[in-house]
Scaffold this motif. Structure first.
Motif, PDB file in Angstrom:
ATOM      1  N   GLU A 184      19.283 -42.534  78.438  1.00  0.00           N
ATOM      2  CA  GLU A 184      20.155 -42.406  77.618  1.00  0.00           C
ATOM      3  C   GLU A 184      21.922 -42.681  78.357  1.00  0.00           C
ATOM      4  O   GLU A 184      22.479 -42.709  77.639  1.00  0.00           O
ATOM      5  CB  GLU A 184      19.678 -40.915  78.357  1.00  0.00           C
ATOM      6  N   GLU A 185      21.809 -43.131  79.391  1.00  0.00           N
ATOM      7  CA  GLU A 185      22.832 -43.636  79.653  1.00  0.00           C
ATOM      8  C   GLU A 185      22.967 -45.338  78.636  1.00  0.00           C
ATOM      9  O   GLU A 185      24.048 -45.776  78.473  1.00  0.00           O
ATOM     10  CB  GLU A 185      22.536 -44.263  81.723  1.00  0.00           C
ATOM     11  N   ARG A 188      21.687 -45.994  76.161  1.00  0.00           N
ATOM     12  CA  ARG A 188      22.143 -45.708  74.447  1.00  0.00           C
ATOM     13  C   ARG A 188      23.741 -45.523  74.387  1.00  0.00           C
ATOM     14  O   ARG A 188      24.596 -45.424  73.954  1.00  0.00           O
ATOM     15  CB  ARG A 188      21.733 -44.596  73.961  1.00  0.00           C
TER      16      ARG A 188
END
Length: 91
Positions: free
Chosen positions: A18-19, A21
């Motif tokens: 997530e980071e 992305r």
């Protein structure tokens, strides 16, 4: 560099998908000059985010350092302190 893109290398725990992305998304937004692409550009925008996230994963996996891993909480606290100082000066 865009203020919203944070350093991802050599942290404990490692950067999450997530980071990575989120950093790729911020990069594409900055380069394209838009936060929300038109329908005509959405596919190209999404593809660019995917490709940059993929390349970023490869980069992070390939980087080598002898430095000890950095603590995420310490860095987050430093960022918050800088932001508080910066925004207090703007008042």
């Amino acid at each position: 560099m865009c203020r919203n893109i944070h350093e991802l290398h050599n942290f404990e725990p490692s950067a999450t998908d997530e980071e990575v992305r989120a950093a790729a998304l911020q990069y594409v937004r900055k380069v394209s000059g838009t936060t929300k692409p038109s329908q005509a550009n959405q596919e190209a925008f999404d593809r660019a985010v995917d490709e940059i996230a993929h390349a970023t994963h490869h980069l992070l996996e390939a980087l080598v350092t002898k430095a000890p891993p950095k603590d995420r909480e310490t860095f987050a606290a430093q960022r918050r302190a800088r932001a508080a100082k910066r925004y207090a000066a703007a008042s």
